[in-house]
Design a protein around this motif. Structure first.
Motif, PDB file in Angstrom:
ATOM      1  N   ALA A  26       0.856  -1.186   0.000  1.00  0.00           N
ATOM      2  CA  ALA A  26       0.000   0.000   0.000  1.00  0.00           C
ATOM      3  C   ALA A  26       0.892   1.235   0.000  1.00  0.00           C
ATOM      4  O   ALA A  26       1.749   1.386   0.858  1.00  0.00           O
ATOM      5  N   ILE A  27       0.686   2.098  -0.985  1.00  0.00           N
ATOM      6  CA  ILE A  27       1.497   3.303  -1.133  1.00  0.00           C
ATOM      7  C   ILE A  27       0.583   4.515  -0.981  1.00  0.00           C
ATOM      8  O   ILE A  27      -0.374   4.663  -1.743  1.00  0.00           O
ATOM      9  N   ALA A  28       0.885   5.333   0.005  1.00  0.00           N
ATOM     10  CA  ALA A  28       0.124   6.569   0.263  1.00  0.00           C
ATOM     11  C   ALA A  28      -1.357   6.283   0.511  1.00  0.00           C
ATOM     12  O   ALA A  28      -2.191   7.152   0.320  1.00  0.00           O
ATOM     13  N   GLY A  29      -1.686   5.061   0.886  1.00  0.00           N
ATOM     14  CA  GLY A  29      -3.052   4.717   1.228  1.00  0.00           C
ATOM     15  C   GLY A  29      -4.008   4.559   0.067  1.00  0.00           C
ATOM     16  O   GLY A  29      -5.129   4.115   0.244  1.00  0.00           O
ATOM     17  N   ILE A  30      -3.575   4.916  -1.153  1.00  0.00           N
ATOM     18  CA  ILE A  30      -4.502   4.846  -2.291  1.00  0.00           C
ATOM     19  C   ILE A  30      -3.956   4.067  -3.485  1.00  0.00           C
ATOM     20  O   ILE A  30      -4.703   3.710  -4.374  1.00  0.00           O
ATOM     21  N   ILE A  31      -2.681   3.800  -3.498  1.00  0.00           N
ATOM     22  CA  ILE A  31      -2.053   3.094  -4.626  1.00  0.00           C
ATOM     23  C   ILE A  31      -1.575   1.736  -4.132  1.00  0.00           C
ATOM     24  O   ILE A  31      -1.070   1.603  -3.021  1.00  0.00           O
ATOM     25  N   ARG A  32      -1.718   0.725  -4.977  1.00  0.00           N
ATOM     26  CA  ARG A  32      -1.260  -0.618  -4.636  1.00  0.00           C
ATOM     27  C   ARG A  32      -0.231  -1.084  -5.647  1.00  0.00           C
ATOM     28  O   ARG A  32      -0.446  -0.990  -6.845  1.00  0.00           O
ATOM     29  N   SER A  33       0.861  -1.607  -5.140  1.00  0.00           N
ATOM     30  CA  SER A  33       1.859  -2.264  -5.974  1.00  0.00           C
ATOM     31  C   SER A  33       1.653  -3.763  -5.770  1.00  0.00           C
ATOM     32  O   SER A  33       2.067  -4.332  -4.758  1.00  0.00           O
ATOM     33  N   SER A  34       0.976  -4.393  -6.726  1.00  0.00           N
ATOM     34  CA  SER A  34       0.577  -5.793  -6.584  1.00  0.00           C
ATOM     35  C   SER A  34       1.716  -6.742  -6.906  1.00  0.00           C
ATOM     36  O   SER A  34       2.485  -6.521  -7.846  1.00  0.00           O
ATOM     37  N   LYS A  35       1.797  -7.793  -6.107  1.00  0.00           N
ATOM     38  CA  LYS A  35       2.834  -8.812  -6.237  1.00  0.00           C
ATOM     39  C   LYS A  35       2.188 -10.181  -6.119  1.00  0.00           C
ATOM     40  O   LYS A  35       1.190 -10.354  -5.427  1.00  0.00           O
ATOM     41  N   SER A  36       2.775 -11.156  -6.762  1.00  0.00           N
ATOM     42  CA  SER A  36       2.421 -12.550  -6.555  1.00  0.00           C
ATOM     43  C   SER A  36       3.659 -13.195  -5.958  1.00  0.00           C
ATOM     44  O   SER A  36       4.744 -13.121  -6.547  1.00  0.00           O
ATOM     45  N   ILE A  37       3.532 -13.803  -4.785  1.00  0.00           N
ATOM     46  CA  ILE A  37       4.705 -14.279  -4.066  1.00  0.00           C
ATOM     47  C   ILE A  37       4.508 -15.730  -3.635  1.00  0.00           C
ATOM     48  O   ILE A  37       3.412 -16.136  -3.259  1.00  0.00           O
ATOM     49  N   SER A  38       5.591 -16.492  -3.743  1.00  0.00           N
ATOM     50  CA  SER A  38       5.578 -17.873  -3.273  1.00  0.00           C
ATOM     51  C   SER A  38       6.930 -18.182  -2.641  1.00  0.00           C
ATOM     52  O   SER A  38       7.931 -17.531  -2.931  1.00  0.00           O
ATOM     53  N   MET A  39       6.926 -19.186  -1.764  1.00  0.00           N
ATOM     54  CA  MET A  39       8.164 -19.627  -1.133  1.00  0.00           C
ATOM     55  C   MET A  39       8.515 -20.994  -1.704  1.00  0.00           C
ATOM     56  O   MET A  39       7.680 -21.904  -1.724  1.00  0.00           O
ATOM     57  N   ASN A  40       9.736 -21.125  -2.179  1.00  0.00           N
ATOM     58  CA  ASN A  40      10.195 -22.370  -2.783  1.00  0.00           C
ATOM     59  C   ASN A  40      10.682 -23.349  -1.717  1.00  0.00           C
ATOM     60  O   ASN A  40      10.884 -22.976  -0.565  1.00  0.00           O
ATOM     61  N   GLU A  41      10.887 -24.598  -2.124  1.00  0.00           N
ATOM     62  CA  GLU A  41      11.345 -25.632  -1.197  1.00  0.00           C
ATOM     63  C   GLU A  41      12.651 -25.258  -0.504  1.00  0.00           C
ATOM     64  O   GLU A  41      12.880 -25.626   0.646  1.00  0.00           O
ATOM     65  N   ASP A  42      13.509 -24.524  -1.197  1.00  0.00           N
ATOM     66  CA  ASP A  42      14.809 -24.154  -0.619  1.00  0.00           C
ATOM     67  C   ASP A  42      14.744 -22.907   0.259  1.00  0.00           C
ATOM     68  O   ASP A  42      15.761 -22.419   0.742  1.00  0.00           O
ATOM     69  N   GLY A  43      13.533 -22.375   0.487  1.00  0.00           N
ATOM     70  CA  GLY A  43      13.359 -21.214   1.357  1.00  0.00           C
ATOM     71  C   GLY A  43      13.473 -19.876   0.659  1.00  0.00           C
ATOM     72  O   GLY A  43      13.300 -18.838   1.293  1.00  0.00           O
ATOM     73  N   THR A  44      13.757 -19.874  -0.640  1.00  0.00           N
ATOM     74  CA  THR A  44      13.793 -18.617  -1.382  1.00  0.00           C
ATOM     75  C   THR A  44      12.369 -18.200  -1.734  1.00  0.00           C
ATOM     76  O   THR A  44      11.440 -19.016  -1.723  1.00  0.00           O
ATOM     77  N   PHE A  45      12.212 -16.923  -2.044  1.00  0.00           N
ATOM     78  CA  PHE A  45      10.905 -16.375  -2.389  1.00  0.00           C
ATOM     79  C   PHE A  45      10.903 -15.935  -3.854  1.00  0.00           C
ATOM     80  O   PHE A  45      11.792 -15.206  -4.291  1.00  0.00           O
ATOM     81  N   SER A  46       9.904 -16.374  -4.593  1.00  0.00           N
ATOM     82  CA  SER A  46       9.694 -15.929  -5.964  1.00  0.00           C
ATOM     83  C   SER A  46       8.651 -14.815  -5.923  1.00  0.00           C
ATOM     84  O   SER A  46       7.583 -14.989  -5.329  1.00  0.00           O
ATOM     85  N   VAL A  47       8.975 -13.697  -6.541  1.00  0.00           N
ATOM     86  CA  VAL A  47       8.080 -12.543  -6.540  1.00  0.00           C
ATOM     87  C   VAL A  47       7.840 -12.116  -7.978  1.00  0.00           C
ATOM     88  O   VAL A  47       8.788 -11.845  -8.716  1.00  0.00           O
ATOM     89  N   ILE A  48       6.579 -12.076  -8.377  1.00  0.00           N
ATOM     90  CA  ILE A  48       6.202 -11.550  -9.686  1.00  0.00           C
ATOM     91  C   ILE A  48       5.565 -10.192  -9.459  1.00  0.00           C
ATOM     92  O   ILE A  48       4.604 -10.060  -8.693  1.00  0.00           O
ATOM     93  N   ASN A  49       6.119  -9.178 -10.107  1.00  0.00           N
ATOM     94  CA  ASN A  49       5.595  -7.818 -10.021  1.00  0.00           C
ATOM     95  C   ASN A  49       4.503  -7.673 -11.071  1.00  0.00           C
ATOM     96  O   ASN A  49       4.781  -7.751 -12.269  1.00  0.00           O
ATOM     97  N   LYS A  50       3.267  -7.501 -10.631  1.00  0.00           N
ATOM     98  CA  LYS A  50       2.117  -7.511 -11.534  1.00  0.00           C
ATOM     99  C   LYS A  50       2.128  -6.359 -12.538  1.00  0.00           C
ATOM    100  O   LYS A  50       1.570  -6.492 -13.617  1.00  0.00           O
ATOM    101  N   ILE A  51       2.781  -5.259 -12.216  1.00  0.00           N
ATOM    102  CA  ILE A  51       2.755  -4.112 -13.120  1.00  0.00           C
ATOM    103  C   ILE A  51       3.435  -4.408 -14.457  1.00  0.00           C
ATOM    104  O   ILE A  51       3.012  -3.935 -15.504  1.00  0.00           O
ATOM    105  N   ASP A  52       4.485  -5.237 -14.417  1.00  0.00           N
ATOM    106  CA  ASP A  52       5.216  -5.516 -15.662  1.00  0.00           C
ATOM    107  C   ASP A  52       5.547  -7.003 -15.848  1.00  0.00           C
ATOM    108  O   ASP A  52       6.273  -7.363 -16.761  1.00  0.00           O
ATOM    109  N   ASP A  53       5.011  -7.849 -14.974  1.00  0.00           N
ATOM    110  CA  ASP A  53       5.249  -9.296 -15.017  1.00  0.00           C
ATOM    111  C   ASP A  53       6.717  -9.681 -14.862  1.00  0.00           C
ATOM    112  O   ASP A  53       7.109 -10.791 -15.222  1.00  0.00           O
ATOM    113  N   SER A  54       7.532  -8.784 -14.317  1.00  0.00           N
ATOM    114  CA  SER A  54       8.923  -9.144 -14.055  1.00  0.00           C
ATOM    115  C   SER A  54       8.960 -10.074 -12.849  1.00  0.00           C
ATOM    116  O   SER A  54       8.086 -10.044 -11.985  1.00  0.00           O
ATOM    117  N   GLU A  55       9.965 -10.931 -12.808  1.00  0.00           N
ATOM    118  CA  GLU A  55      10.077 -11.909 -11.734  1.00  0.00           C
ATOM    119  C   GLU A  55      11.422 -11.776 -11.037  1.00  0.00           C
ATOM    120  O   GLU A  55      12.446 -11.584 -11.680  1.00  0.00           O
TER     121      GLU A  55
END
Length: 87
Positions: A26-55
């Protein structure tokens, strides 16, 4: 109903099933930076930034480091939320 993720342990609880979960910063209470996040078996986190689908792939330390990821700072500032009820 969206729920605030208050610490890394809550994020791990949300992501412990290795599925992707929709979250946002939540940015400034009105903007959202959406993410898709998962934790892998090795404990790392995969993050997909919804604005540009970068991972990104982060270790726990990298995820919490504000120089590498905005998520850690957002958790510290009470700005990181899950779209889902997980508590």
């Amino acid at each position: 109903m969206a729920q605030k993720i208050e610490n890394i342990e809550e994020l791990k609880k949300l992501c412990n099933d290795e599925q992707s979960h929709d979250c946002y910063i939540a940015i400034a209470g009105i903007i959202r930076s959406s993410k898709s996040i998962s934790m892998n078996e090795d404990g790392t986190f995969s993050v997909i930034n919804k604005i540009d689908d970068s991972e990104d792939l982060f270790t726990e330390d990298e995820l919490l480091n504000p120089e590498k990821s905005l998520i850690g700072k957002a958790i510290q500032n009470g700005q990181f939320h899950s779209y889902y009820n997980f508590k």
